[in-house]
Design an enzyme around this catalytic site. Structure first.
Site, PDB file in Angstrom:
ATOM      1  N   ASP A 149      -8.525  -5.752  -5.895  1.00 54.64           N
ATOM      2  CA  ASP A 149      -8.202  -4.648  -4.981  1.00 54.64           C
ATOM      3  C   ASP A 149      -8.569  -3.308  -5.601  1.00 54.64           C
ATOM      4  OD1 ASP A 149      -7.099  -2.890  -3.159  1.00 54.64           O
ATOM      5  OD2 ASP A 149      -5.004  -3.337  -3.707  1.00 54.64           O
ATOM      6  N   SER A 175       0.847  -1.188   0.000  1.00 54.01           N
ATOM      7  CA  SER A 175       0.000   0.000   0.000  1.00 54.01           C
ATOM      8  C   SER A 175       0.894   1.255   0.000  1.00 54.01           C
ATOM      9  CB  SER A 175      -0.937  -0.058   1.204  1.00 54.01           C
ATOM     10  OG  SER A 175      -2.019   0.821   1.060  1.00 54.01           O
ATOM     11  N   HIS A 204      -6.107  -6.607  -1.429  1.00 52.59           N
ATOM     12  CA  HIS A 204      -5.020  -5.654  -1.144  1.00 52.59           C
ATOM     13  C   HIS A 204      -3.765  -6.380  -0.625  1.00 52.59           C
ATOM     14  CE1 HIS A 204      -3.845  -1.501  -1.004  1.00 52.59           C
ATOM     15  NE2 HIS A 204      -3.856  -1.365   0.302  1.00 52.59           N
TER      16      HIS A 204
END
Lengths: 488, 488
Positions: free
Chosen positions: B412, B159, B437
């Site tokens: 995601d 991320s 994710h």
């Protein structure tokens, strides 16, 4: 230890007078771009006006590249007028020329007249901030100039400007397709280059001119010290060297020696093959002319110093117009800003310098780092960050970067801190025999040695290659949507 | 428009409980490194203690690499315990594991409890400063750890941490030989990725689970609006959704809808193939479970909302232990620091988000940049720099960088802002079917789909390649003195 300066600015002035006649050739428009004072933190929203100069007379919108000079420690107009190589090759490449002034120099003062008053302003003088200025400016020029969005960009610089050019390509390869870093001492930092390098090269060049010459200089220090010890001797020295302010104590004698030491380095930097104006005009190959006075190393005492004076006179009084010698200055070059460079030397441009009197022709002097730190703290309230540059830019570990030419003149004392061997097929070292400080960036001259002519040819061929590569990459990006999921 | 968050932290907690039993496997020593608060200017000499965690149980001094997690917006212990991939592969590579906490998160607060009080402190929260922290730390670890000087370094992150890993390799390739950037939305910035991407992907995933499901959600907004218009209707909504605080006005209804919208995005992020704990435990493939309640899109009014509530209940109350629904929070994940991320979103992590109700299942909402700027100025005294990230890191123009894997899960929503096609032989995109994710960064699990197993194999093979390449480069530097003029 003499505090040595990166000297491109001063070197540039060598030719300032000469360029007056070419001033039409070096015409440009002046612009200002609103830059953030702090690119990397968010508590200071101050901005300043960064000056930059543009000549687009040769530029074509259909793919003409941008040649971008990453300004260093001085007035950008002066660099623009003294980087003839860019002007010489612009028509062939149909290139736009941009010269960007470095923050805290020239008129690009983030806090106007206050800029140098306090560390709270001066703290923003750093190479990283300057590189970010260049990034913002290139981004802006490409976005705002019709036809420039897909232009490739080649960055150029000499000396500290060369370091900036190389570092810019390293950190912003999406904004610069290649870099010509001329005489950039990117390795002149603690733990990478030995502190004696610079002065050894100065000495080697004098020795190559004549061994008697270097030996005379080496011998002169003891004579100066002996005379400098007595009131009578100091008067004698003052008279012999036509000093404007007579030497009155030990400290004056110390400064006098520093002044001489610095001069030997400076003349090595500008030991060019053709006459040039540096403060006072200099002849072609000025070291040879200086050394023509220092042919007999058997001389002693005052006789030796008389010869040293004559050599000094070549540098400071070649025209015979200098009434007295001012040991307070090496240069009246108005466009070089020592203030700024002194600050940068204290913060991150920590370049150890030393002499040993054996491998060089100077008095032995260690690199006194604790003293250096103390001086920086006292003078600027700055504590040096000696490894900052290595952490940021990798020292010799730069194989993973690409598209940089590091050119160095073999006669240039700064070459000791330069990258002298290619480290990959795209990080290229060029050595220029008979070349002093970034001779290759200067306009071509009939007296240019073959090595600098060849260096420029190599540089041009790499520039062509980088531009072709950039176009291929551009086409690739156009034909491959990199973010294909989206419709809107 | 809902302010969407980068969510690795929250996602990580999904497994926090599960990991308690493995805590021995995730053991480490805790260290602190003295970092400069400001790496790029010189008027502030403040320092702070950056926390980092080390496990060298698998490391061998004779060439074992360093796997370095570039910490993102949360407590680093939590990331260390929730990035199982690094632990899983450390023995095979004989790697040292280092997890470095991002400034302003966890205990690495530059100004302690005051850090968030004033922009004069908070201004130093930036990706560039965090990257420089990592650079200093890696430089220090390599210099100070016997046997580590020549260790290759691979950076990892998920991320925002994946963005940092990629950017670190881009800016400091002399300190990192390669990067695994998992689910890093490096293109989620103005002018690069369309603002609707995120919510279109959320909707696509719901639609793929069942078209009736997405249609039901799309239909629900009008019903909520109609009910939300009257006092009676608001009471009905409050009762239907078991809200802790009843909806009493338009603003409450607006927040209620934002809360639902955000939930749909969050569950898409953690739509993992095995049961996991996220605030409350979630089943495997939670979207399928949610959608099992939304099979009849012909329902109207209260009947439809009852089904929406049941879907919501899957996310917020899968165990049945939740007494009432708190629309003020998506997550009680203690280790994710929304404060910091909100600040970063305002300064440089400007990620436009919008919905149109056509290509997504949400109410139409434009990206209101002027309002966004006003909020940032009011809340933090920060004026957003929307193009900062593109200027610094190049957007899609990254062909000149190397040795980065960008992995993205097709399920995601952040993949919309990810790099989804390889741009060169060393900037590699991996798409993970059935992946939400940064599933690839998680520890292996029997329920892992083949695509994530394959992704991890590809990642391992590139890591091996990068380590071999780093060793070759190291040998080259040793055998070629790059600065050969010097003797001393």
């Amino acid at each position: 230890m003499v505090k040595l300066k990166l000297w491109i600015g001063a070197v540039a002035t060598v030719f300032a007078l000469g360029f007056i006649k070419f001033s039409d050739a070096y015409s440009y428009d002046t612009y200002y771009y609103t830059q953030k004072v702090d690119h990397f933190s968010f508590h200071n929203n101050d901005t300043y006006q960064q000056r930059y100069l543009v000549n687009d007379g040769s530029w074509t919108q259909d793919g003409g590249p941008i040649f971008f000079y990453t300004g260093n420690e001085g007035d950008i107009e002066w660099f623009a007028k003294n980087t003839g190589f860019m002007w010489d090759i612009a028509p062939q490449f149909k290139a736009m020329l941009v010269f960007a002034e470095h923050r805290f120099y020239g008129v690009s003062l983030p806090y106007g007249n206050k800029s140098y008053e306090d560390i709270k302003y001066l703290g923003y003088l750093s190479a990283e901030q300057a590189l970010a200025d260049f990034a913002e400016l290139i981004y802006y020029i490409k976005k705002s100039t019709p036809g420039a969005e897909n232009s490739s960009v080649i960055v150029f610089g000499g000396s500290y400007g060369g370091m900036l050019a190389a570092w810019f390509r390293m950190k912003y390869p999406h904004l610069a397709d290649g870099a010509i870093a001329a005489s950039a001492p990117v390795l002149q930092f603690p733990g990478i280059t030995a502190c004696g390098a610079y002065n050894q090269i100065v000495s080697r060049v004098f020795n190559a001119s004549s061994p008697q010459c270097a030996a005379s200089v080496r011998k002169s220090w003891d004579v100066i010290n002996t005379m400098g010890n007595t009131t009578e001797g100091r008067a004698q020295l003052s008279s012999l060297f036509r000093l404007c302010a007579p030497l009155s104590n030990d400290s004056d004698v110390h400064n006098f020696k520093d002044w001489l030491t610095e001069m030997y380095g400076d003349v090595a930097m500008v030991n060019y093959p053709y006459p040039a104006n540096f403060l006072e005009p200099l002849p072609a190959w000025p070291i040879n002319v200086m050394c023509s006075h220092l042919t007999d190393s058997s001389l002693e005492g005052e006789e030796l110093l008389e010869k040293i004076f004559q050599a000094t006179n070549v540098y400071f009084n070649y025209t015979g117009q200098t009434e007295c010698m001012d040991t307070g200055t090496q240069s009246t070059a108005g466009s070089l800003d020592d203030r700024g460079w002194d600050v940068q030397s204290c913060s991150e441009m920590v370049m150890p310098m030393c002499t040993d009197g054996v491998r060089d022709m100077f008095e032995p002097a260690d690199w006194d780092y604790p003293q250096f730190v103390e001086d920086c703290q006292n003078n600027y309230n700055i504590t040096p960050r000696p490894h900052q540059i290595e952490v940021l830019f990798g020292g010799t570990n730069i194989q993973q970067y690409s598209n940089i030419i590091f050119s160095n003149g073999v006669l240039d004392p700064w070459s000791g801190g330069g990258l002298l061997k290619s480290v990959s097929s795209s990080i290229i070292a060029i050595l220029i025999d008979q070349g002093a400080h970034h001779l290759d960036l200067r306009s071509s001259n009939p007296a240019d040695p073959p090595s600098v002519i060849a260096a420029r040819e190599t540089e041009k061929s790499y520039i062509s290659k980088w531009i072709r590569q950039a176009r291929r990459n551009q086409k690739y990006r156009e034909s491959h949507k990199l973010n294909p999921i989206l419709i809107d």
